[in-house]
Design an enzyme around this catalytic site. Sequence first.
Site, PDB file in Angstrom:
ATOM      1  CG  HIS A   4      43.710 -14.857   7.576  1.00 32.97           C
ATOM      2  ND1 HIS A   4      45.234 -15.487   8.114  1.00 32.97           N
ATOM      3  CD2 HIS A   4      43.193 -15.466   9.053  1.00 32.97           C
ATOM      4  CE1 HIS A   4      44.964 -16.126   8.991  1.00 32.97           C
ATOM      5  NE2 HIS A   4      43.993 -15.952   9.559  1.00 32.97           N
ATOM      6  CD  GLU A   5      40.539 -14.135  10.991  1.00 34.07           C
ATOM      7  OE1 GLU A   5      39.738 -14.399  11.507  1.00 34.07           O
ATOM      8  OE2 GLU A   5      41.774 -13.588  11.175  1.00 34.07           O
ATOM      9  CG  HIS A  49      39.703 -18.635  10.957  1.00 33.63           C
ATOM     10  ND1 HIS A  49      40.667 -19.787  10.975  1.00 33.63           N
ATOM     11  CD2 HIS A  49      41.142 -17.558  10.648  1.00 33.63           C
ATOM     12  CE1 HIS A  49      41.812 -19.594  10.849  1.00 33.63           C
ATOM     13  NE2 HIS A  49      42.056 -18.271  10.613  1.00 33.63           N
TER      14      HIS A  49
END
Length: 377
Positions: free
Chosen positions: A67-68, A71
Site C-alpha cells: 500500500h505504502e 503511494h
Amino acid sequence: MRATFTLGRIAGVRIGVHWSVLFIFGVVAFGLAQGRLPQVYPGHSPVLYWVAGLGAAVVFFASLLAHELAHAVVARHNGVAVDDIVLWLLGGVARLKSEASSPAAELRIAGVGPLVSLLLGGLFLLGTWLLALASAPRLLVEVTAWLAGINLLLAVFNALPAAPLDGGRLLRAFLWWRTGDRLRATAGATAAGRGLGWLVIALGLVMFLRGGGFGGLWLALIGWFLIAAATAEGRQAQLRGVLAGVPVRDAMTRDPLTVPAVLPVADMLADPRYRYRHSAFPVTGADGATAGLVTLDGARQVTVGKRGTVTVGEVMVPLSRTTVAGPDDSLADLLPRMEPGAEHRVLVMDEGGLVGILSLSDVSRTVTWLMNPGRGR
Ligand SMILES: [Zn+2]
C-alpha cells in the site's frame, strides 16, 4: 512519525518501522493463534496455530508495505521525492519530501493506496474461494479469508475523509481544487481528522463500557493516534503557510565561524571564539572547501589525554552526512528535513562555497518574527 528502526530499502525507498507496528504484529499473531484459528479449526497443536498466526501477520505486514510503496511510486511519477516509508499503528506513511504540486497529483498519490489495499483484498478473496474449491487445509483457507477481510478493512478505513488518512488527503485535494487555497484545504482535512479521532474514541469507550473489553480500548487508542497525527499535520501546515515564500537565506546565520579540520581538538576547545555563542561549527578542509560539521559536544567526547592529537577532522560529521541547502531554497520545504540537536545544523552552500548555517532555533525565531503582528509591512 519517526521510524524506530529500519528494515532496508525497496526500489531505493528506505523502509522504517515505528514501534507501534510491533503492537499490531503481536495483536494479529496472538488474536489468530489464540483466538480465531482454534475456534474455527479446533483440535490441533498450538504450534500450528502460532505458525499460521505469525505467517498471517507477516503477509499482513507485506500488504501494508505494498500500500505504502504504491503511494511512493505514484508520488515519484508526479515529481514528488520520497524520504522514506514508515509503518505504524494505522498502517503506514510514505513521507514525501515536498507537497504535491496540484490537487490532481494529490488525488493520484493519495488514492492509489486504498486502491492497492482493495485490490489485495479482492485477490485474497479470490484465493480463499479457489483454496476452498480445491479443498485446501481449512487453516490455510481461514488465514487467506482473514487477509482478504483485513485488506478490505484497510482500504475502507484509509478512505475515511479525515487527515492523516488517505481519505483526508483526498478531501484536501477536493477542497484545494474547489477553493484554490491549499492551506485552508489542509485546515479542513485536519479538522475532519480530529473530529473522526474523537468519534472513534467515544465509540471505543462506549464499547468498553458495554463490556466490549479490549476491542473498545484498542479503538480509543486508534482515535487518540488520529487526533495526535491530525494536530501535528495541522501545525506543520500552519508553519508551512507562515514560512511560504521565505528563502533559507532570510533565516540563516551568515558567514559562520569555521574550524580548520587539521586543528587539534584541544586547541578548538581552548579557543574562546568557539566556546560561547554556538554549539556547532562548519569545518574547512586543507583545500579551504567545507568538509563537514563539528559540534562542541562531539569534540568534548574525545578523552582529555587524546585531545592534543585527535583533530577536528576526525570527530566531525562529514559533509556527506550533513543536511545541505541552498540560500534560495524554500524554508518551508527544508523544515521537514530538519531535526533538533547541534549535529543536525543545516549548512547553506552556494556554488560549492559555504554562505551560512541554519538551526531549528533560527527557524523558530523567523516564525516568531513573521507571526508578530506589530512587524509592519
Ligand atoms: Zn495510504
